[in-house]
Design a protein around this motif. Structure first.
Motif, mmCIF file in Angstrom:
data_model
loop_
_atom_site.group_PDB
_atom_site.id
_atom_site.type_symbol
_atom_site.label_atom_id
_atom_site.label_comp_id
_atom_site.label_asym_id
_atom_site.label_seq_id
_atom_site.Cartn_x
_atom_site.Cartn_y
_atom_site.Cartn_z
ATOM 1 N N VAL A 64 0.857 -1.190 0.000
ATOM 2 C CA VAL A 64 0.000 0.000 0.000
ATOM 3 C C VAL A 64 0.889 1.236 0.000
ATOM 4 C CG1 VAL A 64 -1.730 1.334 1.271
ATOM 5 C CG2 VAL A 64 -1.860 -1.166 1.233
ATOM 6 N N LEU A 65 0.637 2.134 -0.916
ATOM 7 C CA LEU A 65 1.301 3.432 -0.957
ATOM 8 C C LEU A 65 0.401 4.415 -0.216
ATOM 9 C CD1 LEU A 65 3.838 4.796 -2.232
ATOM 10 C CD2 LEU A 65 2.396 5.418 -4.168
ATOM 11 N N SER A 66 0.892 4.957 0.899
ATOM 12 C CA SER A 66 0.084 5.841 1.743
ATOM 13 C C SER A 66 0.409 7.295 1.451
ATOM 14 C CB SER A 66 0.340 5.535 3.222
ATOM 15 O OG SER A 66 -0.087 4.224 3.538
ATOM 16 N N MET A 67 -0.610 8.068 1.097
ATOM 17 C CA MET A 67 -0.449 9.459 0.700
ATOM 18 C C MET A 67 -0.957 10.379 1.815
ATOM 19 S SD MET A 67 0.665 8.717 -2.380
ATOM 20 C CE MET A 67 0.651 10.288 -3.270
ATOM 21 N N SER A 68 -0.155 11.398 2.149
ATOM 22 C CA SER A 68 -0.545 12.343 3.186
ATOM 23 C C SER A 68 -0.189 13.754 2.753
ATOM 24 C CB SER A 68 0.144 12.006 4.516
ATOM 25 O OG SER A 68 1.556 12.000 4.359
ATOM 26 N N CYS A 69 -0.832 14.739 3.365
ATOM 27 C CA CYS A 69 -0.666 16.133 2.952
ATOM 28 C C CYS A 69 -0.508 17.035 4.174
ATOM 29 C CB CYS A 69 -1.882 16.564 2.122
ATOM 30 S SG CYS A 69 -1.763 18.219 1.441
ATOM 31 N N ASP A 70 0.544 17.849 4.166
ATOM 32 C CA ASP A 70 0.795 18.769 5.280
ATOM 33 C C ASP A 70 0.228 20.158 5.035
ATOM 34 O OD1 ASP A 70 2.175 16.768 6.569
ATOM 35 O OD2 ASP A 70 4.126 17.388 5.793
ATOM 36 N N SER A 71 -0.429 20.352 3.931
ATOM 37 C CA SER A 71 -0.919 21.679 3.553
ATOM 38 C C SER A 71 -1.951 22.205 4.563
ATOM 39 C CB SER A 71 -1.554 21.613 2.159
ATOM 40 O OG SER A 71 -2.236 22.803 1.858
ATOM 41 N N GLU A 72 -1.952 23.527 4.713
ATOM 42 C CA GLU A 72 -2.947 24.163 5.586
ATOM 43 C C GLU A 72 -4.305 24.275 4.889
ATOM 44 O OE1 GLU A 72 -2.519 24.879 8.699
ATOM 45 O OE2 GLU A 72 -0.409 24.286 8.671
ATOM 46 N N ALA A 73 -4.332 24.039 3.602
ATOM 47 C CA ALA A 73 -5.590 24.141 2.851
ATOM 48 C C ALA A 73 -6.532 23.001 3.219
ATOM 49 C CB ALA A 73 -5.300 24.122 1.360
ATOM 50 N N GLY A 74 -7.802 23.226 2.938
ATOM 51 C CA GLY A 74 -8.795 22.199 3.215
ATOM 52 C C GLY A 74 -9.104 21.364 1.984
ATOM 53 N N ILE A 75 -9.765 20.237 2.202
ATOM 54 C CA ILE A 75 -10.197 19.362 1.121
ATOM 55 C C ILE A 75 -11.722 19.298 1.145
ATOM 56 C CG2 ILE A 75 -10.228 16.982 0.254
ATOM 57 C CD1 ILE A 75 -7.434 16.644 1.356
ATOM 58 N N GLN A 76 -12.329 19.516 -0.003
ATOM 59 C CA GLN A 76 -13.788 19.464 -0.082
ATOM 60 C C GLN A 76 -14.233 18.046 -0.398
ATOM 61 O OE1 GLN A 76 -15.867 21.919 -3.071
ATOM 62 N NE2 GLN A 76 -17.160 22.616 -1.376
ATOM 63 N N LEU A 77 -14.988 17.481 0.505
ATOM 64 C CA LEU A 77 -15.513 16.129 0.335
ATOM 65 C C LEU A 77 -16.938 16.183 -0.207
ATOM 66 C CD1 LEU A 77 -14.400 14.526 3.745
ATOM 67 C CD2 LEU A 77 -13.086 14.744 1.621
ATOM 68 N N HIS B 291 -3.626 1.052 -3.264
ATOM 69 C CA HIS B 291 -3.264 -0.361 -3.209
ATOM 70 C C HIS B 291 -2.489 -0.748 -4.483
ATOM 71 C CE1 HIS B 291 -5.509 -1.654 0.419
ATOM 72 N NE2 HIS B 291 -6.209 -0.552 0.136
ATOM 73 N N LEU B 292 -1.298 -1.303 -4.278
ATOM 74 C CA LEU B 292 -0.438 -1.695 -5.393
ATOM 75 C C LEU B 292 -0.379 -3.217 -5.484
ATOM 76 C CD1 LEU B 292 2.602 0.727 -4.836
ATOM 77 C CD2 LEU B 292 0.489 1.138 -6.144
ATOM 78 N N PRO B 293 -1.076 -3.801 -6.448
ATOM 79 C CA PRO B 293 -0.990 -5.255 -6.620
ATOM 80 C C PRO B 293 0.412 -5.677 -7.087
ATOM 81 C CG PRO B 293 -2.922 -4.343 -7.742
ATOM 82 C CD PRO B 293 -2.041 -3.189 -7.369
ATOM 83 N N ARG B 294 0.690 -6.926 -6.925
ATOM 84 C CA ARG B 294 1.961 -7.478 -7.419
ATOM 85 C C ARG B 294 2.045 -7.293 -8.935
ATOM 86 N NH1 ARG B 294 3.914 -13.719 -6.181
ATOM 87 N NH2 ARG B 294 5.837 -13.683 -7.454
ATOM 88 N N ARG B 295 3.191 -6.853 -9.414
ATOM 89 C CA ARG B 295 3.515 -6.628 -10.831
ATOM 90 C C ARG B 295 2.749 -5.432 -11.428
ATOM 91 N NH1 ARG B 295 2.839 -11.921 -10.479
ATOM 92 N NH2 ARG B 295 0.930 -11.912 -11.708
ATOM 93 N N SER B 296 2.246 -4.556 -10.567
ATOM 94 C CA SER B 296 1.571 -3.355 -11.069
ATOM 95 C C SER B 296 2.581 -2.229 -11.276
ATOM 96 C CB SER B 296 0.480 -2.907 -10.100
ATOM 97 O OG SER B 296 1.034 -2.531 -8.845
#
Length: 287
Positions: free
Chosen positions: A172-185, A220-225
């Motif tokens: 699994v490649l985990s992505m995170s963000c330190d930005s002060e900006a917000g994310i609209q869901l 999610h990174l499958p094998r051989r992806s």
């Protein structure tokens, strides 16, 4: 091991030492089919989603036989200890990132087995004109507590696209963000939400703004992806591999291209040409 500074692995963490920092649970999962990050059912963001641009993922990029042959050839060369329980093989120029200096050094090119991999990349829509100048093989093992902290790849030397081939096991490649900006869901408009709307609870359908720091996205990174990070996923979001997501031996083959400074019309165009000529000879051994 090769750990330095604050980094550690299972080889150097003694029982008397403090436990390593807790690993954050990802609360969204990236969907390759839609390009959306969807809130995980067991998180507070269940039923919510947002666009997550800058990721290209293709499964079964190479066959099992090709994977077996590539790993066999890699294991004929030495693996050097690296930080956080990893081992590595580098094929690339000698670089001092702090002083922003680079030279060919002992670089003799990418390995011969990568020639076919690079040729296959041309079929990927986001890799038009991609010319790798560096390749890094990283070996992860659960017995060593292998991982890599959230980070950005260098922007001065490496260009827009980061390309990684995931071998031997899923992760699994985990992505995170330190930005002060917000994310609209946005609501996912599931059956449950439609029923609530019919009852007149319209607030469920209103967009929701949350701090970026509260959001982590699992790719999610499958094998051989093969995965490509570019745009926002390259420059706004840090990427990491957590220890808990290494269940078996895993090899990551990462290819990097040159930044504009070393490309046509750039300040160091001639050096870039020289290094690309070396890289694409495909006669290299690990440096």
């Amino acid at each position: 091991c090769g750990c330095k500074g604050i980094r550690s692995c299972l080889l150097c963490e003694g029982p008397a030492q403090a436990a390593p920092p807790p690993q954050v649970e990802d609360n969204f999962t990236y969907c390759p089919a839609t390009g959306l990050a969807k809130g995980n059912e067991d998180s507070e963001f269940a039923g919510w989603t947002f666009p997550f641009p800058g990721v290209f993922l293709t499964e079964e990029f190479i066959s099992e036989d090709e994977e077996s042959e590539i790993v066999k050839l890699m294991d004929q060369d030495d693996w050097k200890p690296s930080q956080s329980g990893r081992k590595k093989q580098d094929y690339g120029p000698k670089v001092n990132f702090k002083k922003q200096r680079m030279r060919a050094g002992s670089f003799t090119g990418l390995p011969s087995f990568s020639k076919k991999i690079v040729a296959q990349m041309k079929a990927c829509s986001v890799l038009g004109g991609f010319l790798p100048v560096e390749q890094c093989n990283l070996d992860y093992m659960p017995e060593r507590g292998s991982a890599i902290d959230p980070h950005f790849d260098d922007w001065w030397l490496w260009g827009e696209r980061l390309v990684s081939l995931n071998l031997l096991s899923k992760t699994v490649l985990s992505m995170s963000c330190d930005s002060e900006a917000g994310i609209q869901l946005f609501p996912t408009f599931s059956k449950e939400h439609r029923e609530l709307s019919e009852e007149g609870i319209n607030c469920v359908l209103s967009p929701r703004l949350v701090p970026s720091k509260e959001v982590t996205v699992a790719i999610h990174l499958p094998r051989r992806s093969l995965v490509v990070l570019y745009g926002d996923a390259r420059y706004k979001w840090k990427h990491a591999i957590h220890r808990k997501h290494i269940e078996h031996r895993r090899i990551c083959v990462t290819f990097r291209e040159l930044s504009a400074e070393f490309s046509a019309g750039g300040r160091h165009e001639e050096l870039g040409k020289e290094l690309l000529g070396i890289a694409l000879s495909f006669q290299g051994r690990p440096v």
